[in-house]
Structure formats: C-alpha cells, structure tokens
Scaffold this active site. Structure first.
Site, short mmCIF file in Angstrom:
data_model
loop_
_atom_site.label_atom_id
_atom_site.label_comp_id
_atom_site.label_asym_id
_atom_site.label_seq_id
_atom_site.Cartn_x
_atom_site.Cartn_y
_atom_site.Cartn_z
CD GLU A 66 -4.82 6.26 2.27
OE1 GLU A 66 -4.61 5.05 2.49
OE2 GLU A 66 -3.91 7.11 2.24
CG HIS A 123 -1.73 1.19 1.44
ND1 HIS A 123 -3.08 1.24 1.14
CD2 HIS A 123 -1.43 2.42 1.93
CE1 HIS A 123 -3.55 2.44 1.42
NE2 HIS A 123 -2.57 3.17 1.91
CD GLU A 124 1.96 3.40 3.63
OE1 GLU A 124 2.24 4.52 3.13
OE2 GLU A 124 0.89 3.19 4.23
CG HIS A 154 0.41 6.15 -0.60
ND1 HIS A 154 -0.70 6.72 -1.16
CD2 HIS A 154 -0.02 5.52 0.54
CE1 HIS A 154 -1.76 6.47 -0.41
NE2 HIS A 154 -1.37 5.73 0.62
#
Length: 226
Positions: A128, A47-48, A51
């Site tokens: 998100e 997930h990071e 980003h």
C-alpha cells in the site's frame, strides 16, 4: 484498459482484481464517485493502476489462495473428528488413529491460517505504501491521493464495505474494507494518518469533510472506461 465496475456501496473505496494485466478489472464504489473530486478520484485510480503495474493483483490472489487453503485444511481436520461420532466405536485403535490425524490437520490448518493472515497483512501494508507513492508519481499531484484519504477519515462510513465477507478480501481494497477488532488485528492497510503523513509531512491532522463532489453517478453497475 481494464474494465471498470461501479460498486453499489456508499463508502469511499476501490480495488484492482485479476491475475494478469490483460484480465485486470478496477472497481470503484458509488461513494467514491459521488464524494471525491476529479483529482482525488484520479489519485485513487492511479493507486489501483500501481497494483496492476507492480504485479500486486497476482500476489494478492496467491495470498487469498494460500490462506484459504490452510483454512480448508483445518476444516478437513474438524470434519474428520466429527465423522468419528457416526462410526462404529468398537475399533478403539482405529478411532484413536483417525482422531489423531484429524486433530493434527485441525491444529496445522488453523495455526497456519492465523500466521498466513498475519503475513498477508504485513505484505499488504508495504504494498500500500508503494502504491501510494506510485499514485503521486503517476498524477504528479500529491494532494490528489491525500485528499481522498482525508475524505475517508471524515466520511461517516469511511472505507468500510457493507458486505459480511469484505474483511476476507480487505487487502484488495484502496483502504480497509472491514471493521471490528479482527480487522484491526489483521490490518491490511496502514493507518490513514500514517499514509497521509508519508506524502504530506506538513499535514495538520484534520480530515476533510466528505461533501458531495457534484458528479453524476450512473445507475448501471458496470461501465467501460473512456
């Protein structure tokens, strides 16, 4: 490979920071390392990484700068009005002009800061969703990130970072880092249930107990990724 930092916090959370992929860094809380399984931790890191890959770090940094810049504008107006109390009050016309300028800056700054925070929250919520979907794509395992989100919902501290200024940077975290009515009003993350159902529509609504995953947690505050 970004630098990886261990945060001394028992919540389940993580963040990606930096301005470009070359200077990117990922922080993971001690609670996430201790309570998540290897697969769940992979989902959080994926997930990071999303980003980083999608340029959200740069966007988040710019949002922080704009919102705080507007706040400084309001504080400058407050300072100008407060400074009138220390000046010679014989020149009424000058005082009125200065007061009007300070009041205008104060109103513009604080209203701008309010709407800036609302925009920041709205943009962050959509990013998100994208990061969650990208994490599934990277890991090829929808249950990795779903499991992490369920454990956040079951954990006593959840994802709340025990720092008085965490809410200001909540949009940088894997899950909301603040608590209180202001954090809910300016929510930078969708509700956990919404995020889980986006990935697992068959979810029964129950959260997984955040039992220890049995992994050793290093004492040092910073570690390089393997």
């Amino acid at each position: 490979m970004p630098a990886v930092y261990l945060l001394p916090d028992e919540s389940i959370n993580a963040f990606a920071a930096g301005f470009t992929p070359e200077d990117a860094a990922i922080g993971v809380t001690r609670g996430a390392v201790a309570l998540l399984t290897r697969e769940e931790l992979q989902g959080v890191i994926a997930h990071e990484f999303s980003h980083i890959f999608n340029g959200d770090m740069r966007l988040n940094t710019q949002l922080v700068a704009v919102v705080h810049g507007l706040l400084v504008l309001g504080l400058a107006g407050t300072y100008i009005m407060a400074s009138l109390l220390k000046r010679d009050k014989r020149d009424v016309r000058l005082m009125l002009v200065v007061f009007a300028l300070g009041f205008a800056l104060c109103v513009a700054g604080f209203i701008g800061n309010l709407y800036g925070n609302l925009i920041k929250a709205a943009v962050s919520r959509q990013r998100e969703f994208l990061a969650d979907a990208s994490a599934v794509q990277y890991t090829r395992n929808p249950q990795s990130i779903v499991g992490a989100l369920k454990k956040i919902g079951a954990h006593k501290q959840g994802s709340v970072i025990s720092s008085p200024r965490a809410a200001e940077f909540s949009h940088l975290f894997f899950s909301t880092g603040g608590s209180g009515w202001l954090s809910r009003m300016f929510a930078t993350h969708p509700d956990l249930s919404v995020r889980i159902r986006r990935i697992d529509p068959q979810w029964d609504g129950s959260f997984t107990t955040a039992a220890a995953a049995g992994k050793p947690v290093p004492d040092q505050m910073a570690a390089t990724a393997d």
